[in-house]
Design a protein around this motif. Structure first.
Motif, PDB file in Angstrom:
ATOM      1  N   LEU A 162     -19.452 -11.295  70.080  1.00 49.99           N
ATOM      2  CA  LEU A 162     -19.869 -12.086  71.239  1.00 49.99           C
ATOM      3  C   LEU A 162     -20.203 -13.525  70.843  1.00 49.99           C
ATOM      4  CD1 LEU A 162     -20.465 -11.567  74.273  1.00 49.99           C
ATOM      5  CD2 LEU A 162     -22.847 -11.401  73.635  1.00 49.99           C
ATOM      6  N   GLY A 163     -20.811 -13.675  69.670  1.00 43.82           N
ATOM      7  CA  GLY A 163     -21.153 -15.017  69.206  1.00 43.82           C
ATOM      8  C   GLY A 163     -19.920 -15.865  68.986  1.00 43.82           C
ATOM      9  N   VAL A 164     -18.949 -15.289  68.303  1.00 42.39           N
ATOM     10  CA  VAL A 164     -17.699 -16.028  68.078  1.00 42.39           C
ATOM     11  C   VAL A 164     -17.018 -16.322  69.400  1.00 42.39           C
ATOM     12  CG1 VAL A 164     -15.448 -15.911  66.996  1.00 42.39           C
ATOM     13  CG2 VAL A 164     -17.418 -15.050  65.798  1.00 42.39           C
ATOM     14  N   PHE A 165     -17.077 -15.333  70.303  1.00 38.73           N
ATOM     15  CA  PHE A 165     -16.446 -15.510  71.608  1.00 38.73           C
ATOM     16  C   PHE A 165     -17.126 -16.621  72.396  1.00 38.73           C
ATOM     17  CE2 PHE A 165     -16.048 -14.379  76.092  1.00 38.73           C
ATOM     18  CZ  PHE A 165     -14.682 -14.363  76.193  1.00 38.73           C
ATOM     19  N   ILE A 195     -16.743 -21.783  74.795  1.00 39.90           N
ATOM     20  CA  ILE A 195     -17.157 -23.136  75.190  1.00 39.90           C
ATOM     21  C   ILE A 195     -16.049 -24.132  74.862  1.00 39.90           C
ATOM     22  CG2 ILE A 195     -18.798 -24.944  74.644  1.00 39.90           C
ATOM     23  CD1 ILE A 195     -20.913 -22.839  74.423  1.00 39.90           C
ATOM     24  N   GLY A 196     -15.410 -23.915  73.719  1.00 39.45           N
ATOM     25  CA  GLY A 196     -14.300 -24.796  73.370  1.00 39.45           C
ATOM     26  C   GLY A 196     -13.154 -24.672  74.366  1.00 39.45           C
ATOM     27  N   LEU A 197     -12.845 -23.451  74.724  1.00 45.05           N
ATOM     28  CA  LEU A 197     -11.732 -23.245  75.655  1.00 45.05           C
ATOM     29  C   LEU A 197     -12.070 -23.775  77.045  1.00 45.05           C
ATOM     30  CD1 LEU A 197     -10.409 -19.692  74.809  1.00 45.05           C
ATOM     31  CD2 LEU A 197      -9.213 -21.847  74.609  1.00 45.05           C
ATOM     32  N   LEU A 198     -13.358 -23.619  77.410  1.00 49.03           N
ATOM     33  CA  LEU A 198     -13.765 -24.100  78.733  1.00 49.03           C
ATOM     34  C   LEU A 198     -13.562 -25.603  78.830  1.00 49.03           C
ATOM     35  CD1 LEU A 198     -14.997 -23.146  81.348  1.00 49.03           C
ATOM     36  CD2 LEU A 198     -17.237 -23.615  80.409  1.00 49.03           C
ATOM     37  N   MET A 253     -23.749 -28.167  72.696  1.00 50.07           N
ATOM     38  CA  MET A 253     -24.100 -27.893  71.296  1.00 50.07           C
ATOM     39  C   MET A 253     -25.120 -26.766  71.198  1.00 50.07           C
ATOM     40  SD  MET A 253     -24.636 -31.164  68.952  1.00 50.07           S
ATOM     41  CE  MET A 253     -23.918 -32.486  69.843  1.00 50.07           C
ATOM     42  N   LEU A 254     -26.049 -26.752  72.145  1.00 50.81           N
ATOM     43  CA  LEU A 254     -27.025 -25.657  72.138  1.00 50.81           C
ATOM     44  C   LEU A 254     -26.329 -24.317  72.358  1.00 50.81           C
ATOM     45  CD1 LEU A 254     -29.951 -24.859  71.977  1.00 50.81           C
ATOM     46  CD2 LEU A 254     -30.120 -25.130  74.424  1.00 50.81           C
ATOM     47  N   GLY A 255     -25.367 -24.302  73.291  1.00 49.72           N
ATOM     48  CA  GLY A 255     -24.635 -23.060  73.514  1.00 49.72           C
ATOM     49  C   GLY A 255     -23.870 -22.622  72.287  1.00 49.72           C
ATOM     50  N   VAL A 256     -23.278 -23.577  71.634  1.00 49.65           N
ATOM     51  CA  VAL A 256     -22.532 -23.262  70.421  1.00 49.65           C
ATOM     52  C   VAL A 256     -23.449 -22.709  69.342  1.00 49.65           C
ATOM     53  CG1 VAL A 256     -21.392 -24.427  68.522  1.00 49.65           C
ATOM     54  CG2 VAL A 256     -20.618 -24.802  70.817  1.00 49.65           C
ATOM     55  N   GLU A 257     -24.621 -23.326  69.224  1.00 49.30           N
ATOM     56  CA  GLU A 257     -25.568 -22.863  68.216  1.00 49.30           C
ATOM     57  C   GLU A 257     -26.060 -21.454  68.516  1.00 49.30           C
ATOM     58  OE1 GLU A 257     -26.634 -24.416  65.505  1.00 49.30           O
ATOM     59  OE2 GLU A 257     -26.593 -26.569  65.787  1.00 49.30           O
ATOM     60  N   ILE A 258     -26.194 -21.155  69.814  1.00 51.85           N
ATOM     61  CA  ILE A 258     -26.591 -19.794  70.177  1.00 51.85           C
ATOM     62  C   ILE A 258     -25.510 -18.808  69.746  1.00 51.85           C
ATOM     63  CG2 ILE A 258     -27.016 -18.264  72.123  1.00 51.85           C
ATOM     64  CD1 ILE A 258     -28.443 -20.581  73.468  1.00 51.85           C
ATOM     65  N   GLY A 259     -24.261 -19.197  69.940  1.00 51.23           N
ATOM     66  CA  GLY A 259     -23.185 -18.332  69.485  1.00 51.23           C
ATOM     67  C   GLY A 259     -23.224 -18.095  67.992  1.00 51.23           C
ATOM     68  N   VAL A 260     -23.429 -19.170  67.242  1.00 50.51           N
ATOM     69  CA  VAL A 260     -23.543 -19.036  65.788  1.00 50.51           C
ATOM     70  C   VAL A 260     -24.717 -18.139  65.428  1.00 50.51           C
ATOM     71  CG1 VAL A 260     -23.987 -20.301  63.670  1.00 50.51           C
ATOM     72  CG2 VAL A 260     -22.466 -21.250  65.341  1.00 50.51           C
ATOM     73  N   GLY A 261     -25.834 -18.354  66.134  1.00 50.61           N
ATOM     74  CA  GLY A 261     -27.026 -17.570  65.834  1.00 50.61           C
ATOM     75  C   GLY A 261     -26.819 -16.089  66.090  1.00 50.61           C
ATOM     76  N   LEU A 262     -26.137 -15.766  67.187  1.00 52.92           N
ATOM     77  CA  LEU A 262     -25.866 -14.348  67.484  1.00 52.92           C
ATOM     78  C   LEU A 262     -25.047 -13.716  66.362  1.00 52.92           C
ATOM     79  CD1 LEU A 262     -24.906 -14.220  71.257  1.00 52.92           C
ATOM     80  CD2 LEU A 262     -26.887 -13.228  70.167  1.00 52.92           C
ATOM     81  N   THR A 263     -23.981 -14.388  65.966  1.00 52.03           N
ATOM     82  CA  THR A 263     -23.120 -13.821  64.930  1.00 52.03           C
ATOM     83  C   THR A 263     -23.880 -13.646  63.624  1.00 52.03           C
ATOM     84  OG1 THR A 263     -21.243 -14.874  65.943  1.00 52.03           O
ATOM     85  CG2 THR A 263     -20.981 -14.158  63.687  1.00 52.03           C
ATOM     86  N   VAL A 264     -24.628 -14.683  63.240  1.00 50.02           N
ATOM     87  CA  VAL A 264     -25.304 -14.611  61.941  1.00 50.02           C
ATOM     88  C   VAL A 264     -26.386 -13.541  61.962  1.00 50.02           C
ATOM     89  CG1 VAL A 264     -26.704 -15.930  60.346  1.00 50.02           C
ATOM     90  CG2 VAL A 264     -24.739 -16.959  61.357  1.00 50.02           C
TER      91      VAL A 264
END
Lengths: 294, 82, 249
Positions: free
Chosen positions: C176-179, C184-187, C217-228
């Motif tokens: 989900l984090g990677v997604f 966000i990039g695709l959007l 950027m915050l959304g992206v960081e949340i994605g990174v945080g979920l994955t990690v």
């Protein structure tokens, strides 16, 4: 000794960071090469990695600079008025603005930090992967010492050798005459295929399969003149002709032998004959590389 | 000068910690010393102004990777031959 | 062998030391890395482009977002690889490990951890969300969050932690984090910009283009945080029990 310009001065005083980075890198490199314990090798790998990160961070340092976060007077949220001048006193009235080039030197270089930040996290993920492989090695061999693992692999090759040598004398003879690839100990190479790499072995393997299948039907014939065309055929024309004789090895790879590269198409019958031919001969062979009794 | 002295001190300790982590025969000790090494590295980077890298190293290098190493050694033999 | 291994080490060492005397002086302002236009551009323009005070976060999640996305993917793949390697691999019956002791979870330890874990988790959220203005971000916050679950597993046992954080979640959250990151990039791509060009999201957030980058950027960081978070806990759970997920360290 410590005057300007001498190499001692350059390395020890002005470039101590670089000297230590080299030393740490060498410590890690030596551990990766010389240590026998796999965990020690991994610790050495991590030291190597941090040494490189130290190097990257060191080149981003500026004398007397602060951390790469804007000081309050350079970054004010909210207002978006265009800065009229870059005067130090009027910064508080303006929003974010393009930092003057003289002020750029006041911040440390953020680019190496970014590169290394992700490298650390990826480093721990790959360390976990390597540790998982260590666990599997320990489950298979009961040890994580490199030399003991190698000794166990060697012993398994020795154990699996006699059963297949009994299987057919002529096949081992043909490999003796033909396979110059592993000249040191051809018997072991023909009999224990599991630990060998697939691109070195398939020639002797497909040939051994074809000749052994042939030798079963016509045992009385002389081996060496017969084996030569068969082997050359199996190496050059690939798995078109010879697998037609050895029936189990053939049927699948013939279809995919043409488009695929050579190594790939031959690796497949090699695996197949290994599992099928001892069963056909019904000799008590047990080539089990994994799960030794512990 | 004070900062340079601190820098030098940490750098020398780093070499000691790295050698010690590879020298000890007990893998559990080695991983703990490796955590010390990571934390010294973290201090050094914080001093160099790379706060984000230092933060990451403190959480990842000194935290998670030590835990992961110990969790693995728990399933392995603890003694090392070298 | 021991002596032989010194030969490559010495060769590399001599070469590196020979190169080291050509390095710029430590902390020199004229070092090529510091004079490069790229880093000067990042320092000068981060505030104008993104309104993020922490340049490291801005460069990490925005300017070099493509890089960070695939670093996240690497972390995710490493976690999945550990799962694949250790799944169904180990001894089925539990054997006593070398330095394993049979003991109940210690009262003092468990009660301290009970108090500590919420604080750690709040701190992890703080680090993640406050990474724009202070050191921190998705990687650090995610690691802290994963460490809080590891702490539960260490002080009780792995089953207790797996009640709080079931193992299936690690795969789901990691993906989900990677997604989220790629989404966000695709959007932003579908809204007319380039991949990971967050300023196109201004219409969605109804803010200025700079603040759109800030929020994305915050959304992206949340994605990174979920994955990690997921992968760190998954690493520990797999490695400590050889993939069995019972009776861990």
């Amino acid at each position: 000794m410590f005057e300007d310009g001498t190499i001692i001065n350059e390395l020890l005083i002005e470039r101590l960071n670089y000297l230590i980075y080299v030393v740490l890198l060498l410590i890690g490199l030596h551990a990766m090469i010389a240590k026998k314990n796999l965990i020690k090798k991994l610790i050495g790998m991590s030291i190597f990695q941090t040494a490189i990160i130290l190097f990257y961070v060191s080149i981003g340092v500026k004398e007397g600079s602060t951390i790469p976060v804007y000081l309050p007077e350079h970054d004010l949220h909210g207002s978006h008025s265009v800065p009229s001048d870059t005067n130090e006193t009027s910064h508080f009235e303006h929003g974010p603005f393009i930092v003057d080039s003289s002020l750029v030197r006041g911040y440390a270089n953020p680019l190496p930090h970014v590169l290394m930040l992700t490298a650390i996290v990826v480093g721990v993920a790959t360390l976990g992967l390597a540790l998982a492989l260590c666990l599997r090695i320990y489950q298979g061999y009961g040890t994580i010492e490199e030399d003991e693992v190698l000794a166990k692999i060697e012993r398994q090759e020795m154990l699996s050798k006699p059963s297949i040598v009994v299987k057919s004398v002529d096949s081992s003879k043909t490999t003796n005459s033909k396979a110059e690839k592993p000249p040191s100990k051809p018997k072991v190479s023909s009999s224990s295929p599991s630990t060998k790499r697939p691109q070195a072995i398939p020639k002797t393997k497909a040939k051994a399969a074809s000749t052994s299948a042939k030798a079963k039907t016509s045992r009385a014939k002389s081996v060496s003149p017969k084996a030569k065309p068969a082997a050359s055929k199996s190496t050059t024309t690939g798995s078109k002709k010879s697998p037609a004789k050895s029936k189990t090895a053939a049927s699948k790879p013939t279809t995919k032998a043409k488009p695929k590269p050579k190594v790939k198409s031959k690796a497949k019958p090699a695996v197949r004959t290994k599992s099928s031919s001892p069963a056909k001969k019904a000799t008590a062979s047990k080539p089990k590389p994994r799960t030794p009794k512990k | 000068m004070g900062l340079a002295l601190f820098n030098t001190f940490i750098l020398l300790l780093l070499v000691v910690a790295a050698l010690l982590a590879l020298r000890v025969k007990d893998l559990l000790t080695a991983s703990v010393v490796f955590a010390v090494y990571s934390f010294l590295m973290c201090l050094l980077w914080a001093e160099m102004g790379a706060v984000d890298v230092a933060f990451t190293e403190a959480t990842v290098g000194a935290g998670i990777s030590t835990v992961v190493l110990i969790a693995t050694i728990f399933n392995l033999k603890r003694k090392s031959s070298d | 062998m021991k002596l032989l291994s010194f030969i490559p080490v010495l060769v590399v060492g001599v070469l590196l030391l020979y190169a080291a005397k050509d390095f710029p002086e430590w902390g020199s302002l004229d070092a090529p890395a510091s004079k490069s236009p790229v880093s000067s551009h990042f320092i000068a323009n981060t505030g104008v482009d993104t309104e993020v005070p922490n340049m490291v976060t801005a460069v990490l999640a925005d300017y070099r977002g493509f890089d960070t996305m695939f670093e996240t993917v690497v972390v995710f793949i490493a976690g999945m690889a550990v799962l694949a390697i250790l799944k169904n691999s180990g001894r089925k019956k539990l054997v006593k490990r070398e330095f394993e002791v049979d003991a109940e979870p210690d009262l003092i330890v468990t009660n301290t951890v009970r108090l500590l874990v919420p604080v750690i988790q709040i701190f992890a959220f703080y680090v993640l969300a406050h990474g724009h203005v202070s050191p921190g971000g998705g990687f650090q916050g995610g690691v802290l969050m994963g460490a809080s679950f590891i702490l539960v597993a260490l002080s009780w046992d792995l089953e207790t932690a797996l009640i709080r954080f079931p193992f299936n979640w690690t795969t789901i959250l990691g993906g989900l984090g990677v997604f989220l990151y790629a989404g966000i990039g695709l959007l932003s791509m579908f809204l007319g910009g380039e991949f990971l060009d967050y300023s196109e999201l201004a219409n969605i957030f109804t803010v200025s283009r700079e603040m759109a980058r800030y929020h994305a950027m915050l959304g992206v960081e949340i994605g990174v945080g979920l994955t990690v978070t997921a992968i760190m806990f998954s690493l520990y759970a797999n490695l400590s029990t050889e993939g069995r997920h019972q009776r861990g360290l």
